[in-house]
Design an enzyme around this catalytic site. Sequence first.
Site, PDB file in Angstrom:
ATOM      1  N   GLU A   1       8.582  14.266  -2.895  1.00 35.59           N
ATOM      2  CA  GLU A   1       9.708  13.852  -3.946  1.00 35.59           C
ATOM      3  C   GLU A   1       9.547  14.912  -5.109  1.00 35.59           C
ATOM      4  O   GLU A   1       8.442  15.237  -5.448  1.00 35.59           O
ATOM      5  CB  GLU A   1       9.547  12.351  -4.482  1.00 35.59           C
TER       6      GLU A   1
ATOM      7  N   ASP B   1       4.548   9.751  -0.323  1.00 34.23           N
ATOM      8  CA  ASP B   1       4.893   9.210  -1.748  1.00 34.23           C
ATOM      9  C   ASP B   1       3.657   9.170  -2.471  1.00 34.23           C
ATOM     10  O   ASP B   1       2.514   8.658  -2.339  1.00 34.23           O
ATOM     11  CB  ASP B   1       5.349   7.922  -1.515  1.00 34.23           C
TER      12      ASP B   1
ATOM     13  N   ASP C   1       5.615   1.305  -1.205  1.00 34.90           N
ATOM     14  CA  ASP C   1       5.122   2.840  -0.924  1.00 34.90           C
ATOM     15  C   ASP C   1       5.541   3.299   0.539  1.00 34.90           C
ATOM     16  O   ASP C   1       5.625   4.592   0.486  1.00 34.90           O
ATOM     17  CB  ASP C   1       3.768   3.014  -1.545  1.00 34.90           C
TER      18      ASP C   1
END
Length: 398
Positions: A273, A189, A355
């Site tokens: 992502e 992330d 996170d």
Amino acid sequence: MATAQVKRAFKYRFYPTDEQAAELSRTFGCVRKVYNLALAARTQAWARQERVNYNATSAMLTAWKKTEELAFLNEVSSVPLQQCLRHLQTAFTHFFAKRAKYPRFKSKKKSRRSAEYTTSGFRFRDGKLTLAKMVESLDILWSRPLPEGAKPSTVTVSQDAAGRWFVSLLCEDPSVKPLPTADAAVGIDVGLDHLLTLSTGEKIANPRHERRDRARLALAQRRLEKKEQGSANRAKARRKVAKIYARIADRRRDGLHKLTTRLVRENQTLVVEDLTVRNMVKNRSLARSISDAAWAAFRNMLEYKAAWYGREVIAVDRFFPSSKLCSTCGTLQDKMPLHVRTWMCDSCGTTHDRDVNAAKNLLAVGLTVTACGAGVRPQRSTPGGQSVMKQETQRRDP
């Protein structure tokens, strides 16, 4: 099973003599001139609904050299001039395939100063590189060795805005081979407080390279603005600004290379992502920080290194609610403002670091894609209190 050889570009800094610098500067100017002439000719033909390909522009180049106005094109090597026509052809190929916009003209002040030489335009013997139209070899700072027995197929010479000269040698690297299969997988992330947060719980600090030199950069830019347009002092001030930018970019690139190499070597599967950084930098409050973090460069390095070493990178849909989904029970929270860094799940009572939880969810859905080909679109509801990635995680447990 034999693996295809990987071609790598090895970039080095070099220090040209005055004669070499003058020759290369002339070459850069001729490359830009030929590119713009060919682009203008193809644009005019496009307006007449005609197609002009590389062969036609190559014939035009021969005719241009015979004119009195463009006779100076004969003073430099013809190889970089032909190469720029090939680059223009590639640009049009991408345009017709709708992968890029229409090619733009090169600017004397803004465009990259570079020239590409193929094997007929240089000589590489005993570790010495000599370009066409030059008598002496380039004084290259060999900061790292080339692969043993390497024979460059192309050589690209460039000069950056800070006035530094670089040469890039493209050659096959037999040392790049798939690594032994690893059992580890990691969800990644990206963020601003921390550059990366891994599903293992590790957080990698954001070095904020631009912020460290922001005061020096601001001072140099103020001094630049006070210099008279077109003066020698303004040119010196501009180079000082460019050197600060170069220093920032060099540190950032070095850090990303070390980080991505480590992640690829340690993990078989890497889940990230699929962010649209281009749209995110439109946020004026965060644009500077996002650009400094260089998320797009990080992903690009991760993907090509994974391809080199036999790893897998999975990109999860950007609309997947990784931050709002409980990685323990799969419950989807209604809201999750950015200022909330830790939160407790209403269903199972687990306290999450925002996170780390997002990284765990990315890993889970990435493993789902790998195992059964499930989609990674955002989950609109949580039937039975469990998500598809939670079910997959349970199925993979011993």
